[in-house]
Each structure stands twice: as C-alpha cells, then as structure tokens.
Write a protein that holds these residues in place. Structure first.
Motif, short mmCIF file in Angstrom:
data_model
loop_
_atom_site.label_atom_id
_atom_site.label_comp_id
_atom_site.label_asym_id
_atom_site.label_seq_id
_atom_site.Cartn_x
_atom_site.Cartn_y
_atom_site.Cartn_z
N UNK A 150 10.97 1.52 -7.03
CA UNK A 150 11.75 1.49 -5.79
C UNK A 150 13.24 1.67 -6.07
N UNK B 185 -16.46 -11.08 3.95
CA UNK B 185 -16.00 -9.71 3.74
C UNK B 185 -16.93 -8.72 4.44
N UNK C 143 3.85 -6.27 -3.83
CA UNK C 143 3.42 -7.66 -3.72
C UNK C 143 2.09 -7.73 -2.97
N UNK C 144 2.10 -7.35 -1.71
CA UNK C 144 0.88 -7.40 -0.91
C UNK C 144 0.19 -6.06 -0.78
N UNK C 145 0.76 -5.05 -1.44
CA UNK C 145 0.12 -3.73 -1.47
C UNK C 145 0.62 -3.02 -2.73
N UNK C 146 0.01 -1.88 -3.09
CA UNK C 146 0.45 -1.20 -4.31
C UNK C 146 1.95 -0.87 -4.29
N UNK D 202 -11.65 -8.97 4.77
CA UNK D 202 -12.17 -10.30 5.11
C UNK D 202 -11.74 -10.72 6.53
N UNK E 29 -3.08 1.34 2.64
CA UNK E 29 -3.59 -0.01 2.92
C UNK E 29 -3.20 -0.47 4.33
N UNK F 82 -6.12 -1.82 -5.39
CA UNK F 82 -6.58 -2.71 -4.31
C UNK F 82 -7.91 -3.36 -4.67
N UNK G 82 -1.52 -1.08 -12.05
CA UNK G 82 -0.88 -0.04 -11.24
C UNK G 82 0.60 -0.37 -10.99
N UNK H 213 -3.14 -10.66 6.86
CA UNK H 213 -2.67 -11.33 5.64
C UNK H 213 -2.97 -10.42 4.45
N UNK H 214 -2.16 -9.41 4.31
CA UNK H 214 -2.42 -8.39 3.31
C UNK H 214 -2.39 -8.98 1.91
N UNK H 215 -3.25 -8.50 1.00
CA UNK H 215 -4.20 -7.42 1.25
C UNK H 215 -5.53 -7.87 1.84
N UNK H 216 -5.94 -7.12 2.87
CA UNK H 216 -7.34 -7.09 3.31
C UNK H 216 -7.91 -8.43 3.75
N UNK H 217 -7.15 -9.18 4.50
CA UNK H 217 -7.64 -10.46 5.00
C UNK H 217 -7.03 -10.73 6.38
N UNK I 232 5.17 -3.46 -0.41
CA UNK I 232 4.73 -2.73 -1.61
C UNK I 232 5.18 -3.46 -2.87
N UNK J 249 -2.62 -10.59 -5.19
CA UNK J 249 -1.21 -10.22 -5.33
C UNK J 249 -1.09 -9.07 -6.31
N UNK J 250 -0.23 -8.11 -5.98
CA UNK J 250 -0.13 -6.89 -6.78
C UNK J 250 0.87 -6.97 -7.93
N UNK J 251 1.61 -8.07 -8.03
CA UNK J 251 2.65 -8.15 -9.08
C UNK J 251 2.10 -7.84 -10.48
N UNK K 72 -9.05 -8.93 -1.68
CA UNK K 72 -8.48 -9.57 -0.49
C UNK K 72 -7.70 -10.84 -0.84
N UNK K 73 -6.52 -10.97 -0.26
CA UNK K 73 -5.72 -12.17 -0.46
C UNK K 73 -5.03 -12.24 -1.81
#
Lengths: 511, 511
Positions: free
Chosen positions: B445, A83, A267-270, A60, A279, B422, B436, A234-238, A265, B430-432, B427-428
């Motif tokens: 981790x 997007x 939180x904002x990515x896998x 986005x 990502x 993803x 996955x 502004x991960x993810x993808x923005x 990783x 949260x992965x919590x 976009x935007x």
C-alpha cells in the motif's frame, strides 16, 4: 434553456439559515457518467472470484434461524452448522429480486430521499464512541453530545439524513438507550434516521416510533420505507447473529437494509485491492441474497468499505489511493447488479487539519465520482470512526456543499455565454460593472461556509483564524440559532407514551 | 498479467530518499477515461461561441510585429492597429498544425517528461512574489528562498519539473536576475525548467543556457525541446507585447509554449462558467494560432485557468465547484483540438490548514480526472499565487503522490485475487500472518509522507502534531539531506562563462 437558466439562478440561491449562508436543502442527482477504474473484463473477473468464494469457501451465518433458511433454499450447510456454501445460481437469483432504487420517507415529506437511480444522499457521522470539539477536547460519547450533534445534523442543510447515532451516548442505560436516541431523532430533526440492527427488539421499537412519527398505518409504512439500517459483515466471511435478527425484523416491515463488508485489506481481507474487492463482493452478495431470502424485493444497498491498514502498525487507513480506487470499483460492482451503492467520507486524522481535509476529500470525491448513492459518515467522522467531531462536521458540510455544486450541470446557452457582455466590456476591460454580471451578482457562484478568502493582511489582523477555528465558531452559531422542526403535539404524546411504556417494560432487557 | 503483477510490486516500491520514504520519480500516465462535465453538444456550443468572439469582437495583440504577421495571414486589423479579427478558417487551420504531444528533454534524460498523450506532469509552484514557512513567516521573495525552493523541488520525487521561478528573488537586480535563476535551475536540479516570456532577451539566454546544460547543438535543441514557457492572455481579449516577443523567440528555437487565458469569472470574463469557458477558448485558440503563425508545428499547450471571484469582495477564489467544473470542461475543449491541456493546483488559503488542503485537492483531482497533462503550481502554491509555502510544498507532495498512486491500474489476476489466502485464513480470521500478505508486506500500500496514522493517545503524547507541523519537519529534513545532482565540470564552466559574459553586458538591460 429556461430550466438551465434557472439552475444558474434561483435553484442555486443561497439561503440565510441560522444566520449563516448555506445552500438550501435539496436532493442531489449526479449528472455525470461514473468514473471507471477497472475494465468490464475486470469487473467480471471480480464477480467470478466472488462467486467462487461463496461456492468453495462459503460464509458463516451465526444465527440458527438464518442457517435453516439457507438450508431450506438449497444451500449446503457444513457440519459446524454455521458455514453455508452458496451456489451461484441461488445467490444471483436472490440478488436479482432487489429493487434498483427506493425512496426513504421522512416524517417531513420535504426530507424524503431517493436511494439509487443516480441520486446521492449524505448521511451524518454514525457510531463514534467519542465526541470532540476544540473547546471541550475528546471525551467518551454522552447524551448531551448526542443531542447537539443531532441538532447540528438537522441545522446543516447539506446533511440529508442520519446514518446512525452520531455518537454513542454511553451515559444512558443500554437496554433503553435506543428509545431515547430514536425519540431524539424524531423530535430534534425531521430527517430520515437509522436504527441499529443489534437484535430484533431495537429495530421493532424504531419501526414503531417511525410509524408514530409519520402518523402512518403499518401498511403505509411497509409501502413507504421510513428508516434504514446497515449491517456490517464481520469480515472475513462471517455474519453475526444480532445483525441477522435485525435484518429479519427490518424485512418483516419491508424497511431497507444496507449490507457492508468490513474489508480492510491486509487485516480482514487480502493485502491487495483486487482481493479485498472480490471478498467485499462475495460478502455483500451473500448478505443481500439473505435479505431477499427473508423478503423477496426487500430494498437493499450494496455497501463498500474497502480500505487498507498501515502495514507497519496495523492501523486502519482511509482516504488513501487504495481507498479511492476501491470506492470507484465498488460502484462498478454495485451497478453490475443494478443495486444502489453505499460508500463513506472516511479519514484517519486525529485533528481537524489538512490531513483530515485531504483524506476526507479523497474518500468523498472518489466515492461520489464513482457513482455512490448513499454516503455514510458524510459529515463529522474522524480518527477512522473513533470520534464524532463538531468542527469536522462543519468542515465536511463545506466539502459536501462544494461537491453538491460540482454536481450541478453547467448551463450553456446564449445568455450564459455572455458574448454581449464581452462586447460591452471590450479588450482589457473589467466585468464587475457589466449588466450581465450585475444580473447574477448574488447567485453567480458558490459561497463557502468555512473558506476564508480575505487577503493575507486583513486575515492576519483578524487573528489569522484557520479553518478549524472558523468551523468552531460556525457550529456554536448553528447550535445557538437551532430551532426544532415542528412536531404535532398528538404525535409527540403518542411517542412519549410508547417510550414510557417500553422503558417500564425494561427496553430490550439485557440484550 | 506479469506486467500487472509488477505494477503491484516493484514499480510501486517506495524508495528511501533523503531519509524519508517517497515514491520514486516516475512518469505518470492517466489510465482512466477523462470525466466529462459538458455534453458533446455543449462542447460544440462553446467552440462556436469562441469562434464568434474571435470573428466579431477580435483580440488585441500589443506588438506591431505580431499584428503585421496577422495582417499578412489575412486577418482583419482594426483602425487602432492592435485589434485583429480572426476568421474561423484561419484560426482552425493554424491550430491544426500543433502537435498533439511532445517530449521535454531535461539535462538528465531520466527526467525527460512527455506533455500530452495521456501523460500527467507536475510542475513546482511558480511566480509567487512572497515566500512563507512556519518559522520565518511570510516575506517578500528572495534569493535564499529561491534556492531552497528549487532544492526542495529537486528533492521531491513527485515534482517532475519547474513551472517557473518558485518565488521571485527581488533582492537580485532585474536585468540579470534571470541568469542567476536559470543557472540555479541547472546546477541545483536536473529537471526541466521554465523561463519567462518577458521580452525576447530572457528567453534567448535561457535557451542558450539549456543548450549548454545539455551539451547539445542548436539543431539538437530544436529537435528536442528542452524548456517551455507559458504566456497568459491579459483577459479579456488582449495579449501583451513582451509575452509575444517571448513567443517569437521560443518559436525561433522550436521550444514549447503554453497559452493560458486568465479568465476569472466575474472580473476578467463573464460571471458564468459557460461565458468564462467560451472566452478562455477564444483566447487560447488565438494564442495558439499565433504560435503556429510564428512557426508551424510549434509544440503548444492549451491552458485553462478559469475560476471565479468572490462577488462580495472581488477576491479571486480557487478550488471552488466552479473551478472544478471549468477544469474538467477545459480538458474536453483541449481534446476537441487534439492539444495537450494545462491546469493548476490552485487554492486561496492563507494558512496550511484544512482549507488549503480541500481547495487544492478539489483543483488537483478535478484537473487530473478531467485529463490535464501539465499541472502547473502543483506543489507549494498558496493565497491564489501570492505565496510559495515551504510547508504547502510538502503537503502538496503528499497530494501528488496519492494522486499518482490512484492513477496506477488495479491488477486483477489469480495472484492478487487471493482466494487461497481467504481459504487459509478462513471465516473470522486475520490476514496479517497469511503468506499472501507477507509476500507483499512492504509494497502492498501507499505509504504517506505527511499523514499521521498513529492512534490518538500516541499522537497526543507526541505533542499532537498537525499536518502543517509534519510538513515543517519534512522540508527541513529534505533541505538538510539535499545533494545537488551531478553536473559535468566542463558544462558548469561553460555555463558560468556565459553568465559572467552576459552579466558584463548588463543582462537584458533595463527591459
């Protein structure tokens, strides 16, 4: 051989500045092959995955003007109007337009720095909302701390430039704060600085002030970039609007942009290094491609900030083994595209203790050994970025100095091998008095800024000071001895006139 | 790919031991190409110089039996009867007989370790004259500290073996002290240990006790080395008698010997890295060649301990940029001869503060990234070796765990890349809560031992503990929860009978 000898001697000579022994200000070039933690095949797999992300998922761009540019370039824009899905050929053609390295021109040419091409540049802590020191404790950022941290960054030779406001001076009004901050960078320091891409107005002011500071024409400034900014995805993808406005303004003046996805990783990515890196790569490529869309050939930096969160609490963690491997793999990815690479000296410590040191050291060395070219937050960053610490700044200066000495090649020649000295000293002897030793007595080895090498008894009698208390003493001495670098009176007047005019106009208004 | 997935999962699963979360005990293999800080030409120049040193200057062997062996082998013995000059062909032919790697067999086969072949083994602090902790302060080494430090070394999974007495228990009588110490290694721990090469008697006792502990025949022990020792060259260019006696005894039983020159640049070697390395290489080659003279094929380790002194005071310095480059170059030299490489986690700090952490981290990472196979003093070493610290032991365990995770290869595959995650998050997002993430919630981790990642407010309310105070709490918990590893009653009886007999005989007498 003469050059090698000189390296062991005069170029390493410690200069007494501000009453303290520091290494001299110098540009750093990393002479070693970068560490590789992923295979060439794995780099390609990450590359492939990131292209799939941009093609299939898209990203986005929260600025209509940016989306229009993408549409014009042939990208697919979703029905939501934000997007964009980016074809791999489009992305890679744009990314290929970026230069592999560039020079940032300071108002003092002796402080110019090269970004890329094997160089390593240390930038001061940036964007902390709080400041902290052992005497005053932790407090919200303010103007006095801002000025003192800029002075410290100027006084520490190992700090090459400013990566942003060391602390946010929230006691200054927001619409004109940037005018005071940029003016402080220019008057209190002669090093390169970074304005924030928070809309176009702040960037325009910073560029004009940098132009005044250098006494340069607009054309010269375009040929010789003088400041840089960093945008975070502004991960993810923005990508947010004000950052994109900042990019467009930087591009208009050919000033460099670093693009850094914020890929924590879990939180904002896998919650995997591979996922976070894929990502990160997708987001960085998209941001860099946009920069090239805005101005083909715009100097850019591939930024990596991949770390992980503590899965129990969600708290961001830094200087972890995940961070270290991601920092090195990030370098491999940036080199895949022949781009300069940005990383950070990050840690999550609350105190200037052993944790602050080992987390920072892990971040710093893994990034540097992984071929980083621009190290943001190199000195003073704590608490995952929530604090700019005066003591941490000095502690980090020690880490940076030590790293910079590690990056000096070992001189191996008849003189340094010292076989004659061994002959003179003989079995069981001592080298202290040898001619070979006396010749290089003062410059033989790195002299630390913070490390206390006194024996235990002497150290205990001196009050058993720990490293944090040494750092406390040192920053106070540096500030007490601080001298502003020379600035032409006419330049200062022009600068002040500009600031006054812009303040009268209300700065950037309510933006 | 299945294997890679497992690496990201079960093999990294933290085990709850002694009430604390530690990584499991595991052998470490370094998957990355070692860093190179000198060129191939420079390696050859150092090699050449070291051969010249042995040919032209020679080296002293302070044991008539050793000198006779050298004479027999064709070396030139000086008129003083101690200095031998070694022809390069003689040295290199002998060194070539050493194996590139070997296994050390613990009394518990699960604790066997491989030395060489890309493995990295962490050995506990050794030979400190003093012990220290935050409660009891610094005191001369004693039996209680010895036992507690062995228990800690056993309890910490990341400590692979014991590199010597963690502290010297000077309250025990010297002639029988080694009997108590070796018995403690065997009863309080099931990991490999190291006796001292201080004459042949102590070594003979240790070997016999190791044989009893393993329930092995002498022949089996010879096939399966079960302990190792380290000899230091008394740099410059001197090997003392008791160490050589120890080597001869180890050789008689085919037990491995590490040879480590004590090349502090500016004191025991020239005040240059190149000179110190050339001398280190000469001395290491001479010692290793002697081991092969004593027994062709004897497992050996190439030891490097090159650091520098503070030229202002003569104090030894560790974890310096000179140390880091020497540690890496030392690895290049050891590999030149296809030998396992020993280095150390060294620092010169007086307190468990930031200095202790950054100096240790510099030593540890440079040695590990330089391809070290055996890391002596990996946990607990302080003050340049004058102190074994309880808190430093825990702090180092954190550094070792983090390093060991850094050495786990990144898994890059469809599952870890997480593109579907993803897509799910968008976009935007949260992965919590993503599937996955939830799948790998517990093992994603590294979980730290010491690092405090709470936010500032929570941390301050908890009393603002620094890393040293966390370490203090942790070692106490580890000792409180300590359980001795199982030991067969018959073995214990045989061991005690041996110790009682040898004590009755007076141990090693006045030696």
């Amino acid at each position: 051989m003469a050059r090698d000898t000189a390296r062991d001697g005069s170029s390493r000579r410690a200069r007494r500045a501000a009453g303290l022994i520091q290494l001299p200000w110098r540009r750093l070039h990393n002479p070693y092959a970068p560490m590789q933690v992923v295979s060439a095949d794995q780099v390609e797999a990450l590359h492939e995955a990131s292209l799939r992300i941009l093609e299939e998922l898209g990203i986005e761009f929260l600025l209509p003007e940016a989306v229009a540019m993408w549409r014009q370039a042939g990208a697919t824009v979703a029905a939501d109007g934000v997007r964009v899905r980016l074809d791999r050929a489009l992305v890679l053609d744009l990314v290929a337009k970026a230069p592999p390295s560039f020079t940032l021109h300071a108002r003092n040419p002796a402080r110019d720095v090269v970004i890329g091409d094997g160089h390593l540049v240390f930038a001061c802590v940036a964007s902390a909302p709080n400041a902290s020191d052992l005497d005053g404790g932790r407090r919200p950022g303010n103007w006095q701390d801002f000025e003192n941290l800029v002075k410290l960054g100027q006084a520490l030779n190992t700090v090459h430039c400013f990566g942003g406001y060391p602390v946010e001076p929230i006691d200054l009004p927001a619409p004109t704060r940037h005018l005071d901050c940029i003016r402080a960078f220019i008057t209190l320091s002669d090093k390169v600085f970074r304005p924030y891409a928070l809309g176009g107005g702040r960037i325009r002011d910073a560029i004009e002030m940098a132009r005044i500071a250098r006494g340069a024409s607009e054309e010269q400034l375009q040929r010789e970039p003088s400041l840089f900014t960093n945008i975070n995805i502004n991960s993810p993808l923005r990508v947010d609007g004000p950052m994109l406005q900042g990019v467009l303004e930087m591009a208009r003046f050919n000033q460099p942009v670093s693009v850094t996805p914020f890929t924590l990783a879990g939180a904002m990515s896998p919650a995997t290094i591979a996922g976070a890196l894929a990502q990160q790569n997708a987001e960085a490529l998209a941001g860099i491609a946009f920069c090239q869309l805005a101005r083909p050939g715009l100097p850019v930096v591939y930024g990596g900030f991949t770390s992980n969160v503590d899965m129990k609490t969600g708290a961001p963690a830094f200087g972890t083994p995940e961070y270290a491997r991601a920092a090195m793999a990030g370098g491999q990815l940036a080199r895949r595209y022949n781009l300069p690479y940005r990383s950070s000296n990050a840690n999550a410590a609350n105190a200037v203790d052993a944790q602050a040191a080992y987390e920072s050291q892990t971040s710093l060395w893994s990034a540097a050994l992984g071929g980083a070219n621009l190290m943001l937050h190199a000195a003073g960053w704590m608490e995952g970025g929530l604090v700019a610490s005066f003591e941490k700044m000095v502690l980090d200066a020690e880490l940076l100095q030590s790293l910079s000495e590690f990056l000096q090649p070992i001189a191996v020649n008849e003189d340094t091998l010292g076989i004659d000295a061994m002959r003179e000293v003989g079995p069981g002897g001592h080298f202290f008095g040898a001619a070979h030793t006396l010749q290089r007595y003062e410059t033989a080895f790195y002299q630390p800024l913070v490390s206390d090498w006194r024996n235990f008894e002497t150290w205990r009698e001196a009050g058993a000071p720990d490293a944090a208390s040494h750092a406390n003493r040192i920053w106070k001495q540096l500030l007490a001895d601080y001298q502003p670098p020379p600035l032409d009176a006419a330049v200062l007047e022009e600068l002040d006139t500009y600031v006054a005019k812009r303040k009268e106009e209300g700065g950037v208004g309510s933006a």
